[in-house]
Design a protein around this motif. Sequence first.
Motif, PDB file in Angstrom:
ATOM      1  N   ASN A  52      47.900  17.991  19.735  1.00  0.00           N
ATOM      2  CA  ASN A  52      46.679  17.092  19.479  1.00  0.00           C
ATOM      3  C   ASN A  52      45.669  17.635  18.421  1.00  0.00           C
ATOM      4  O   ASN A  52      45.141  16.944  17.548  1.00  0.00           O
ATOM      5  N   ASN A  53      45.243  18.982  18.907  1.00  0.00           N
ATOM      6  CA  ASN A  53      44.239  19.399  17.886  1.00  0.00           C
ATOM      7  C   ASN A  53      44.565  20.337  16.517  1.00  0.00           C
ATOM      8  O   ASN A  53      43.947  20.201  15.542  1.00  0.00           O
ATOM      9  N   CYS A  54      45.905  20.804  16.475  1.00  0.00           N
ATOM     10  CA  CYS A  54      46.109  21.313  15.557  1.00  0.00           C
ATOM     11  C   CYS A  54      46.986  20.580  14.507  1.00  0.00           C
ATOM     12  O   CYS A  54      48.122  20.068  14.906  1.00  0.00           O
ATOM     13  N   LYS A  55      46.210  20.160  13.515  1.00  0.00           N
ATOM     14  CA  LYS A  55      46.688  19.066  12.733  1.00  0.00           C
ATOM     15  C   LYS A  55      46.531  19.296  11.150  1.00  0.00           C
ATOM     16  O   LYS A  55      45.531  20.126  10.876  1.00  0.00           O
ATOM     17  N   THR A  56      47.178  18.597  10.291  1.00  0.00           N
ATOM     18  CA  THR A  56      46.837  18.499   8.905  1.00  0.00           C
ATOM     19  C   THR A  56      46.276  17.334   8.502  1.00  0.00           C
ATOM     20  O   THR A  56      46.866  16.200   8.674  1.00  0.00           O
ATOM     21  N   VAL A  57      45.364  17.301   7.682  1.00  0.00           N
ATOM     22  CA  VAL A  57      44.772  15.973   6.917  1.00  0.00           C
ATOM     23  C   VAL A  57      45.165  16.142   5.463  1.00  0.00           C
ATOM     24  O   VAL A  57      44.749  16.855   4.932  1.00  0.00           O
ATOM     25  N   THR A  58      45.977  14.986   5.120  1.00  0.00           N
ATOM     26  CA  THR A  58      46.446  14.971   3.588  1.00  0.00           C
ATOM     27  C   THR A  58      45.816  13.612   2.885  1.00  0.00           C
ATOM     28  O   THR A  58      46.221  12.570   3.525  1.00  0.00           O
ATOM     29  N   THR A  59      45.306  13.732   1.890  1.00  0.00           N
ATOM     30  CA  THR A  59      45.134  12.632   1.076  1.00  0.00           C
ATOM     31  C   THR A  59      45.904  12.833  -0.288  1.00  0.00           C
ATOM     32  O   THR A  59      45.958  13.863  -0.830  1.00  0.00           O
ATOM     33  N   LEU A  60      46.767  11.794  -0.189  1.00  0.00           N
ATOM     34  CA  LEU A  60      47.709  11.676  -1.595  1.00  0.00           C
ATOM     35  C   LEU A  60      46.893  10.532  -2.522  1.00  0.00           C
ATOM     36  O   LEU A  60      47.018   9.242  -2.211  1.00  0.00           O
ATOM     37  N   ASP A  78      41.565  22.784   1.066  1.00  0.00           N
ATOM     38  CA  ASP A  78      40.295  22.948   1.409  1.00  0.00           C
ATOM     39  C   ASP A  78      39.540  22.787  -0.073  1.00  0.00           C
ATOM     40  O   ASP A  78      38.759  23.663  -0.221  1.00  0.00           O
ATOM     41  N   GLY A  79      39.903  21.903  -0.560  1.00  0.00           N
ATOM     42  CA  GLY A  79      39.232  21.995  -2.044  1.00  0.00           C
ATOM     43  C   GLY A  79      39.747  22.988  -3.213  1.00  0.00           C
ATOM     44  O   GLY A  79      39.196  22.824  -4.217  1.00  0.00           O
ATOM     45  N   GLU A  80      40.608  23.998  -2.690  1.00  0.00           N
ATOM     46  CA  GLU A  80      41.035  25.114  -3.766  1.00  0.00           C
ATOM     47  C   GLU A  80      42.307  24.768  -4.233  1.00  0.00           C
ATOM     48  O   GLU A  80      43.266  24.407  -3.601  1.00  0.00           O
ATOM     49  N   ASN A  81      42.396  24.870  -5.570  1.00  0.00           N
ATOM     50  CA  ASN A  81      43.712  24.705  -6.156  1.00  0.00           C
ATOM     51  C   ASN A  81      44.881  25.522  -5.479  1.00  0.00           C
ATOM     52  O   ASN A  81      44.414  26.855  -5.552  1.00  0.00           O
ATOM     53  N   LYS A  82      45.912  25.247  -5.403  1.00  0.00           N
ATOM     54  CA  LYS A  82      47.001  25.988  -4.422  1.00  0.00           C
ATOM     55  C   LYS A  82      48.255  25.937  -5.486  1.00  0.00           C
ATOM     56  O   LYS A  82      49.226  25.402  -4.966  1.00  0.00           O
ATOM     57  N   ASP A  83      48.165  26.675  -6.449  1.00  0.00           N
ATOM     58  CA  ASP A  83      49.539  26.681  -7.182  1.00  0.00           C
ATOM     59  C   ASP A  83      50.846  27.353  -6.535  1.00  0.00           C
ATOM     60  O   ASP A  83      51.947  27.068  -6.749  1.00  0.00           O
ATOM     61  N   ASP A 105      57.541   8.300 -11.205  1.00  0.00           N
ATOM     62  CA  ASP A 105      56.582   7.403 -12.119  1.00  0.00           C
ATOM     63  C   ASP A 105      55.207   7.733 -11.816  1.00  0.00           C
ATOM     64  O   ASP A 105      54.321   7.224 -12.743  1.00  0.00           O
ATOM     65  N   TYR A 106      54.867   8.566 -10.870  1.00  0.00           N
ATOM     66  CA  TYR A 106      53.322   8.698 -10.820  1.00  0.00           C
ATOM     67  C   TYR A 106      52.967  10.399 -10.979  1.00  0.00           C
ATOM     68  O   TYR A 106      53.662  11.154 -10.706  1.00  0.00           O
ATOM     69  N   HIS A 107      51.867  10.483 -11.301  1.00  0.00           N
ATOM     70  CA  HIS A 107      51.195  11.773 -11.038  1.00  0.00           C
ATOM     71  C   HIS A 107      50.452  11.708  -9.638  1.00  0.00           C
ATOM     72  O   HIS A 107      49.720  10.943  -9.173  1.00  0.00           O
ATOM     73  N   PHE A 108      50.506  12.903  -8.940  1.00  0.00           N
ATOM     74  CA  PHE A 108      49.858  12.827  -7.550  1.00  0.00           C
ATOM     75  C   PHE A 108      49.187  14.219  -7.677  1.00  0.00           C
ATOM     76  O   PHE A 108      49.288  15.048  -7.950  1.00  0.00           O
ATOM     77  N   LYS A 109      48.032  13.653  -6.751  1.00  0.00           N
ATOM     78  CA  LYS A 109      47.245  14.774  -6.594  1.00  0.00           C
ATOM     79  C   LYS A 109      47.058  14.897  -4.853  1.00  0.00           C
ATOM     80  O   LYS A 109      46.706  13.863  -4.017  1.00  0.00           O
ATOM     81  N   ILE A 110      47.519  15.902  -4.245  1.00  0.00           N
ATOM     82  CA  ILE A 110      47.490  16.261  -2.899  1.00  0.00           C
ATOM     83  C   ILE A 110      46.507  17.194  -2.592  1.00  0.00           C
ATOM     84  O   ILE A 110      46.336  18.228  -2.690  1.00  0.00           O
ATOM     85  N   GLU A 111      45.646  16.520  -1.628  1.00  0.00           N
ATOM     86  CA  GLU A 111      44.450  17.421  -1.061  1.00  0.00           C
ATOM     87  C   GLU A 111      44.737  17.601   0.379  1.00  0.00           C
ATOM     88  O   GLU A 111      44.604  16.547   0.925  1.00  0.00           O
ATOM     89  N   THR A 112      44.943  18.819   0.852  1.00  0.00           N
ATOM     90  CA  THR A 112      45.234  18.982   2.289  1.00  0.00           C
ATOM     91  C   THR A 112      43.984  19.798   2.958  1.00  0.00           C
ATOM     92  O   THR A 112      43.516  20.960   2.267  1.00  0.00           O
ATOM     93  N   SER A 113      44.008  19.928   4.094  1.00  0.00           N
ATOM     94  CA  SER A 113      43.152  20.627   4.992  1.00  0.00           C
ATOM     95  C   SER A 113      43.680  20.811   6.314  1.00  0.00           C
ATOM     96  O   SER A 113      44.328  19.745   6.754  1.00  0.00           O
ATOM     97  N   ASN A 114      43.594  21.961   6.877  1.00  0.00           N
ATOM     98  CA  ASN A 114      44.058  22.126   8.272  1.00  0.00           C
ATOM     99  C   ASN A 114      43.025  22.159   9.302  1.00  0.00           C
ATOM    100  O   ASN A 114      42.088  22.779   8.785  1.00  0.00           O
TER     101      ASN A 114
END
Length: 360
Positions: A52-60, A78-83, A105-114
């Motif tokens: 329940n509590n351990c999760k990832t939130v991702t905005t694509l 967490d807002g930091e570029n992760k190559d 067909d798209y360029h994606f920006k994947i912003e994730t935090s745990n």
Amino acid sequence: MVEQDFILKSYSKTLENGSYTWSSPSNIALVKYWGKKEHQIPENPSISFTLNNCKTVTTLSFSKKENNDDFSFEVYLDGENKDDFKPKIETFFKRIEVYLPFLKDYHFKIETSNTFPHSSGIASSASGMSALASCLMSVERSLSGVKVTDEYFIQKASFLARLGSGSASRSLEGDLVVWGKHQDIAESSDLFGVKYSFEVHQNFKNYQDTILLVDKGEKQVSSTIGHNLMHNHPFAEERFKQAHKNLSSLIGVLKNGDLKAFIDIVESEALTLHAMMMTSMPYFILMKPNTLEIINKIWAFREKTNSNVCFTLDAGANVHVLFPEAESELVNEFIKNELVAYCQNGHYISDRIGFGAKLL
Ligand code: DP6
């Protein structure tokens, strides 16, 4: 369902840009997945509690690009570029491209935090890959123009997540999910996780999982290498048979609420997983001295108090302490008084059963 069923005939809508945010949890296996064939097909079925509590939130976020020659994406944690996350995602995209033909067909920006610290030694691949797969399914749903049922959506999200990381296929739903074909579970599949549909006794509702962070470092051996070492492993065939048997037994146990029988299966599964690592070639050990200290303390406590607390392990040194909600007070005291001392910097995470991925 077969692989072909996960390819939509065509998309009738066009989209210039947009964005979706999903949260998806981690899960903890009771019967373990260890060993896989080509295309992320498991050697044996597994079952897990969704957390329940351990999760990832991702905005694509996605925007249409000029050409469709290559994948194009950027990743942030967490807002930091992760190559350094890019190769894993590139591999994921290659594996799923045939099922999501819009990917180039798209360029994606994947912003994730745990919600858990990245350096906690908790695998974020299950929550991370299932969150990303869910975001991609939202894009597909918008493009398809036809009604995509929730059932299809979740099944395909799990199917895609599996291609990112096997255990991720078990994070879309809760409270218990089975992945891998098992003779007693008609709807089970090697291709995606399915919600466990049999009766579950009250004893197992809202089960608690406190994760003791014994070692927060990077694993010395990745899961992928570990899985591959099950090829030509001297005990592999017996192990795969045992997993089938343990899942059969667990069906009865989950129904009748036999906590002692539950403990026997779950702890044996955890130790067998690590026994497989210790008996592969090359061999390796992921448990640390404090992992064993904690296991022994749990056994002694159980002996003394007749509690139903038990442990399980994933592919690392951290210990998942599992217990029924009714014993929360007793076990939480025990954890504080006797186990936290073995955690790195005294860190641990209190979690419990959860219900899967959510669109935010
Ligand atoms: C020990 O799902 O991390 O946690 O498919 O290679 O990404 P890949 O492996 P992964 O393996 C996890 C194995 C485990 C047991 C389990 O979760 O069933």
